[in-house]
Design an enzyme around this catalytic site. Sequence first.
Site, PDB file in Angstrom:
ATOM      1  N   HIS A   1       0.834  -1.219   0.000  1.00 57.67           N
ATOM      2  CA  HIS A   1       0.000   0.000   0.000  1.00 57.67           C
ATOM      3  C   HIS A   1       0.865   1.265   0.000  1.00 57.67           C
ATOM      4  O   HIS A   1       0.433   2.314   0.477  1.00 57.67           O
ATOM      5  CB  HIS A   1      -0.946   0.034   1.207  1.00 57.67           C
ATOM      6  CG  HIS A   1      -1.715  -1.238   1.404  1.00 57.67           C
ATOM      7  ND1 HIS A   1      -2.966  -1.455   0.873  1.00 57.67           N
ATOM      8  CD2 HIS A   1      -1.378  -2.382   2.070  1.00 57.67           C
ATOM      9  CE1 HIS A   1      -3.391  -2.675   1.219  1.00 57.67           C
ATOM     10  NE2 HIS A   1      -2.442  -3.256   1.929  1.00 57.67           N
TER      11      HIS A   1
ATOM     12  N   SER B   1      15.840  21.603 -15.977  1.00 59.02           N
ATOM     13  CA  SER B   1      14.696  22.442 -16.306  1.00 59.02           C
ATOM     14  C   SER B   1      15.191  23.753 -16.897  1.00 59.02           C
ATOM     15  O   SER B   1      16.230  24.269 -16.485  1.00 59.02           O
ATOM     16  CB  SER B   1      13.884  22.709 -15.035  1.00 59.02           C
ATOM     17  OG  SER B   1      13.181  23.924 -15.145  1.00 59.02           O
TER      18      SER B   1
ATOM     19  N   LYS C   1      16.686  21.624 -10.786  1.00 55.28           N
ATOM     20  CA  LYS C   1      16.037  20.377 -11.183  1.00 55.28           C
ATOM     21  C   LYS C   1      16.961  19.356 -11.840  1.00 55.28           C
ATOM     22  O   LYS C   1      17.854  19.704 -12.603  1.00 55.28           O
ATOM     23  CB  LYS C   1      14.881  20.679 -12.153  1.00 55.28           C
ATOM     24  CG  LYS C   1      13.668  21.345 -11.526  1.00 55.28           C
ATOM     25  CD  LYS C   1      13.040  20.525 -10.413  1.00 55.28           C
ATOM     26  CE  LYS C   1      12.262  19.351 -10.935  1.00 55.28           C
ATOM     27  NZ  LYS C   1      11.032  19.731 -11.637  1.00 55.28           N
TER      28      LYS C   1
ATOM     29  N   GLU D   1      10.292   8.332 -16.835  1.00 57.49           N
ATOM     30  CA  GLU D   1       8.986   8.907 -17.173  1.00 57.49           C
ATOM     31  C   GLU D   1       8.589   8.546 -18.603  1.00 57.49           C
ATOM     32  O   GLU D   1       7.438   8.211 -18.887  1.00 57.49           O
ATOM     33  CB  GLU D   1       9.030  10.427 -17.017  1.00 57.49           C
ATOM     34  CG  GLU D   1       9.208  10.879 -15.573  1.00 57.49           C
ATOM     35  CD  GLU D   1       9.570  12.355 -15.497  1.00 57.49           C
ATOM     36  OE1 GLU D   1       8.727  13.190 -15.839  1.00 57.49           O
ATOM     37  OE2 GLU D   1      10.712  12.656 -15.111  1.00 57.49           O
TER      38      GLU D   1
END
Length: 474
Positions: free
Chosen positions: A157, A278, A284, A291
């Site tokens: 979970h 970024s 970043k 992804e």
Amino acid sequence: MSEKLWGGRFSKTTDEMINEFQASIGFDRRMYREDIAGSLAHAAMLAKVGILSEDDRAAIEQGLRDILAQIERGEFAFSVELEDIHMNIEKRLTDAIGEAGSRLHTARSRNDQVALDTHMFVRHAVVDVLDHIREIQHALVESAAANKDVIMPGYTHLQRAQPILFAHHLMAYFGMLARDFERFQGVYARTDIMPLGAGALAGTTLPIDRAFVAKRLNFERIYTNSLDAVSDRDYILEFLSAASILMVHLSRLSEEIILWCSREFSFVELDDAHCTGSSMMPQKKNPDVSELVRGKTGRVVGHLMAMLTAVKGLPLAYNKDLQEDKEGLFDTIDTVKFSLAVYAQLIRGMKVRADVMRHAVEADFSNATDLADYLVRKGMPFRQAHSVSGQAVARCIERKIWLADLPLADYQKLSALFDEDVYEAIRPETCVAYRNSYGGTSYEQADMQLEAARELMTEEHKIISTLTGKQQLL
Ligand code: ARG
């Protein structure tokens, strides 16, 4: 009469827009090697059974080899007018060698020809995919072995559940990929069936020798029903389906790596060379590879759905709908191979933050099951031990401490079975080492898993070598 190879019964030329709409040369040109290998085998068979003279066969072979060289040099001008790779090559051959070229298509239809080409193309793609799967398995084994003692929280979970070895976590993915390998082997076996000789749909009046062609092209079996041979796209559906499952595995790994890279987890750090920044936020460092793989999974699953839908209402035998089998297939092959290749690199460059993982185990109650098991070993029924351990957790929460910090006196108030050795029993290393049931997370089991994995990869290597040898058809 139209200029088309099939133009005999036509009095008008094809509308230009229709030509463009129905042509597949834009994508099926990728199968030129398979088309030429198939035609060489077909011509050899026609000569063997006496339909083609040896001179004609030799002229066809030379002509096809010239075309192959032209295509590989980038000098072959593909024509939309000639629809597909099959007619592009056949027309060029006939232009070059004359009448012998126009005998090549004897006892053959593009329906069995395209099926043959695609079977060979998929077989080859499967071997490439198997090789890439093994490569990423290698990367997983290397990382698991290099971080053998690293302990992390295992989750259910997405809540910390029980301490496990990081190696155990990685090897779970090894297991998934091992099944992917088996699945693709199965795809190979069911793709390894030779359709040529089915003709347009019903076979041929001419005395062909299908076994000869099958042997020459290294096919294990021959379709026993001509209608099935030209209509079957199961092997493509199976490829897309095995690819979808494989991508889902990579996507789940991606999701974990993305989480692990976040400041909140900080369990791993990816190599700078595998991340991007970024344009606005200077701090970043984004896990783009993971992804993208997660994103591309949707695309591959989409190709499977598209193909299932394309086939579901088709009457036998060939229908032009089936031409839609290729773009999704090709895109899937490219996507899967590329994703596997970048993932092997990503894993190799991934640094594991053992200290952070360990802290995540210590600053938590993921040893509560071990506390209960400790009492079970001292004779308490598990349900009661579960409750006692739960009460210990509740006391710790009240006092803002962990189980390792709870004084023995407090433990003994909960049960007289507690002794000084409880602290050793709930240490992360002990929790891991004691889970020595077969397939569990213990150090011993991890060693066994790694050894079995290495043996499996040796077997896989042999399989890949054998199948690679069978793809040399030109
Ligand atoms: N380009 C076609 C395909 O990919 C080849 C088979 C065409 N057959 C036909 N009868 N039109 O499916």
